[in-house]
Every structure is written in C-alpha cells, then in structure tokens.
Motif scaffolding. Structure first.
Motif, mmCIF file in Angstrom:
data_model
loop_
_atom_site.group_PDB
_atom_site.id
_atom_site.type_symbol
_atom_site.label_atom_id
_atom_site.label_comp_id
_atom_site.label_asym_id
_atom_site.label_seq_id
_atom_site.Cartn_x
_atom_site.Cartn_y
_atom_site.Cartn_z
ATOM 1 N N ASP A 1 0.841 -1.093 -0.067
ATOM 2 C CA ASP A 1 0.191 -0.056 -0.020
ATOM 3 C C ASP A 1 0.863 1.159 0.054
ATOM 4 O O ASP A 1 0.707 2.062 -0.493
ATOM 5 N N THR A 2 2.038 1.169 0.926
ATOM 6 C CA THR A 2 2.821 2.302 0.800
ATOM 7 C C THR A 2 3.403 2.781 -0.516
ATOM 8 O O THR A 2 3.748 3.660 -1.035
ATOM 9 N N LEU A 3 3.772 1.415 -1.342
ATOM 10 C CA LEU A 3 4.482 1.628 -2.478
ATOM 11 C C LEU A 3 3.533 2.426 -3.386
ATOM 12 O O LEU A 3 3.655 3.114 -4.370
ATOM 13 N N PHE A 4 2.330 2.138 -3.483
ATOM 14 C CA PHE A 4 1.117 2.808 -4.382
ATOM 15 C C PHE A 4 1.350 4.358 -4.085
ATOM 16 O O PHE A 4 1.287 5.116 -4.911
ATOM 17 N N LYS A 5 1.514 4.764 -2.697
ATOM 18 C CA LYS A 5 1.494 5.943 -2.504
ATOM 19 C C LYS A 5 3.068 6.588 -3.208
ATOM 20 O O LYS A 5 2.958 7.946 -3.442
ATOM 21 N N ALA A 6 3.984 5.968 -2.902
ATOM 22 C CA ALA A 6 5.347 6.502 -3.365
ATOM 23 C C ALA A 6 5.530 6.310 -4.779
ATOM 24 O O ALA A 6 6.452 6.865 -5.274
ATOM 25 N N LEU A 7 4.665 5.803 -5.683
ATOM 26 C CA LEU A 7 5.022 5.463 -7.106
ATOM 27 C C LEU A 7 5.114 7.016 -7.667
ATOM 28 O O LEU A 7 4.297 7.843 -7.454
ATOM 29 N N PRO A 8 6.121 6.978 -8.576
ATOM 30 C CA PRO A 8 6.533 8.469 -9.040
ATOM 31 C C PRO A 8 5.273 8.864 -9.883
ATOM 32 O O PRO A 8 4.988 10.053 -9.937
ATOM 33 N N TYR B 1 11.409 3.117 8.711
ATOM 34 C CA TYR B 1 10.538 2.015 8.566
ATOM 35 C C TYR B 1 9.297 2.272 7.541
ATOM 36 O O TYR B 1 8.428 1.887 7.629
ATOM 37 N N TYR B 2 9.806 3.538 6.763
ATOM 38 C CA TYR B 2 8.901 3.408 5.349
ATOM 39 C C TYR B 2 8.545 2.141 4.837
ATOM 40 O O TYR B 2 7.130 1.961 4.644
ATOM 41 N N PHE B 3 9.489 1.533 4.286
ATOM 42 C CA PHE B 3 9.247 0.039 3.774
ATOM 43 C C PHE B 3 9.985 -0.876 4.856
ATOM 44 O O PHE B 3 10.983 -0.414 5.331
ATOM 45 N N TYR B 4 9.108 -2.144 5.202
ATOM 46 C CA TYR B 4 9.694 -2.830 6.035
ATOM 47 C C TYR B 4 10.640 -3.887 5.390
ATOM 48 O O TYR B 4 11.594 -4.247 5.913
ATOM 49 N N ASN B 5 10.364 -4.241 4.204
ATOM 50 C CA ASN B 5 10.984 -5.498 3.703
ATOM 51 C C ASN B 5 12.399 -4.604 3.149
ATOM 52 O O ASN B 5 12.360 -3.824 2.395
ATOM 53 N N PRO B 6 13.682 -5.248 3.627
ATOM 54 C CA PRO B 6 14.961 -4.640 3.164
ATOM 55 C C PRO B 6 15.033 -4.454 1.585
ATOM 56 O O PRO B 6 15.688 -3.372 1.087
ATOM 57 N N GLN B 7 14.528 -5.448 0.647
ATOM 58 C CA GLN B 7 14.424 -5.220 -0.775
ATOM 59 C C GLN B 7 13.707 -4.136 -1.126
ATOM 60 O O GLN B 7 14.084 -3.275 -2.149
ATOM 61 N N ALA B 8 12.550 -4.161 -0.602
ATOM 62 C CA ALA B 8 11.445 -2.711 -0.889
ATOM 63 C C ALA B 8 12.239 -1.682 -0.635
ATOM 64 O O ALA B 8 12.199 -0.605 -1.259
ATOM 65 N N THR C 1 12.994 3.313 -1.800
ATOM 66 C CA THR C 1 13.349 4.396 -0.998
ATOM 67 C C THR C 1 13.267 5.718 -1.872
ATOM 68 O O THR C 1 12.895 6.731 -1.240
ATOM 69 N N ARG C 2 14.102 5.717 -2.738
ATOM 70 C CA ARG C 2 14.589 6.922 -3.445
ATOM 71 C C ARG C 2 13.149 7.535 -3.991
ATOM 72 O O ARG C 2 13.144 8.583 -3.858
ATOM 73 N N ALA D 1 11.613 9.246 -0.888
ATOM 74 C CA ALA D 1 11.856 10.440 -0.679
ATOM 75 C C ALA D 1 11.774 11.586 -1.599
ATOM 76 O O ALA D 1 11.300 12.920 -1.249
ATOM 77 N N ALA D 2 11.579 11.408 -2.833
ATOM 78 C CA ALA D 2 11.184 12.299 -3.668
ATOM 79 C C ALA D 2 9.854 12.830 -3.794
ATOM 80 O O ALA D 2 9.384 13.681 -3.738
ATOM 81 N N ASN D 3 9.025 11.714 -3.517
ATOM 82 C CA ASN D 3 7.645 12.153 -3.400
ATOM 83 C C ASN D 3 7.396 13.002 -2.078
ATOM 84 O O ASN D 3 6.591 13.718 -2.274
ATOM 85 N N LEU D 4 8.022 12.575 -0.982
ATOM 86 C CA LEU D 4 7.820 13.558 0.212
ATOM 87 C C LEU D 4 8.415 15.043 -0.135
ATOM 88 O O LEU D 4 7.900 15.834 0.401
#
Length: 212
Positions: free
Chosen positions: A126-133, A170-177, A182-183, A186-189
């Motif tokens: 769900d967080t990834l959907f928010k962070a998508l460019p 802990y924006y993302f919990y999974n280390p691979q995610a 994360t970049r 950060a850009a989205n925020l």
C-alpha cells in the motif's frame, strides 16, 4: 491446514470487485485498480518475508472497503463490511478477525516498527502505491475528488503521516523494497513538502483559484 482456501480468496475477490464496480464513480483513487496493485505487490512481499501469503492476499482485497462505507474514512470504518465479505466467502471467524487486525495494523496513520509480518507485507504494498512516481501526477487529483479534501489538506496528511516513518527508517519494512523504492519515497515526500510550502504564497493561491 490452509488458513484461507483458494476458493474463499476467489469469492472475496468477486465480492470486492462487484462492490468496486458498483461504486466506481465514487472510488476514482481507491477503486479496483488500487486493490489489484496492492494485492499483487502484497503477495510478492509476503513471499519474501515468509508470512502467510494467502492471508495477506485476502487482507489486500478487503483493506480499503472502508472507502465504500464512508468517504475519507479510516480502515476501522470498514470492519463490519470487511467481516461480512469474509464470512460470506467462508473464511473462518478467527481468521477473519486476524485479517481485520492485519488491515488496521498496516494503516499508514497508525503503523509502527513492530507490526506483524503479514501487516508488513500489506503495508509495503500500500505504501508503494503512495510512493510511485506516477501517483502524484496521474492519481492525486482523483484522491482529492474522492475524499473531498483540499490540496493543502492532502499535502498536510501525506507529510504528517509519512515523514516521521520515513525518517525513522521503516517507511518500507522489507529490505529489498526499501533498497528499491526508498528513493521514490524520498522524492515523493519532498514534492509534497514543496507543494505545502507553495500554498503559503498568495500568488499561488490566486493561481489555483483561477484554474479551479
């Protein structure tokens, strides 16, 4: 024993798809397109972290039914409908309760570092959907329309709920995610911080009134 049989997941999918289709005009952001994305990524993250992928998949399907119940609402507002969908699909009551807890645990506004692995998988999707460019470009205006909030209110919500989580690691919990996305986060925020700052300029405010 499988906590959620495939037949039950398929039944949940049919129910949620039907509800999203019926409410499509009022769900331009949290509609079936969002559910489908979160479901796919949540299963992927569940397989990576070793959590129960079937439970996570089911949780992803019902995680945003609160927006069918009430505009601009929290996950808790969808609890009754969520449990009803799961019951009709034949999901055992204890498992349905577990799924409901996962959904509420994964919600951005309340999640913390120590949530369950299942909630982590759902949250990351769900967080990834928010962070998508593409989200602020293609979908942000849909969120405004769906939830009846202003651009300032959305900027305040995004920065207020997400910045500390990002800064605390802990924006993302999974280390691979985290390594992959994360970049983008950060850009989205930073974008939403700039949007919030720009709204304090009277000329920008005048511009938005002119084009609205």
């Amino acid at each position: 024993m499988v906590a959620v049989p495939r037949a039950s997941i398929d039944a949940v999918e049919r129910s949620v798809h039907r509800l999203c289709t019926q409410a499509a005009e009022s769900l331009p952001f949290h509609g079936w397109h969002h559910v489908g994305f979160v479901r796919t990524k949540a299963v992927e993250f569940a397989e990576r972290n070793g959590s129960d992928a079937a439970v996570v998949e089911t949780a992803a399907l019902v995680h945003d039914v609160n927006y069918i119940v009430a505009r601009n609402s929290s996950a808790a507002a969808g609890r009754r409908l969520r449990l009803e969908i799961l019951a009709v699909a034949g999901v055992a009551k204890p498992v349905a309760g577990w799924i409901d807890r996962i959904v509420r645990e994964a919600e951005m506004a309340v999640r913390h570092r120590e949530i369950s692995l299942e909630a982590q998988a759902l949250s990351d999707a769900d967080t990834l959907f928010k962070a998508l460019p593409v989200t602020p470009v293609v979908l942000a205006h849909r969120y405004l329309a769906e939830n009846g909030v202003s651009l300032r209110e959305l900027a305040e919500k995004i920065v207020g709920e997400q910045q500390d989580v990002h800064d605390d690691g802990y924006y993302f919990y999974n280390p691979q995610a985290a390594a992959t996305y994360t970049r983008w986060a950060a850009a989205n925020l930073q974008l939403w911080q700039c949007i919030r700052e720009s709204l304090d300029d009277p000329t920008v405010e005048q511009l938005l009134r002119a084009v609205s």
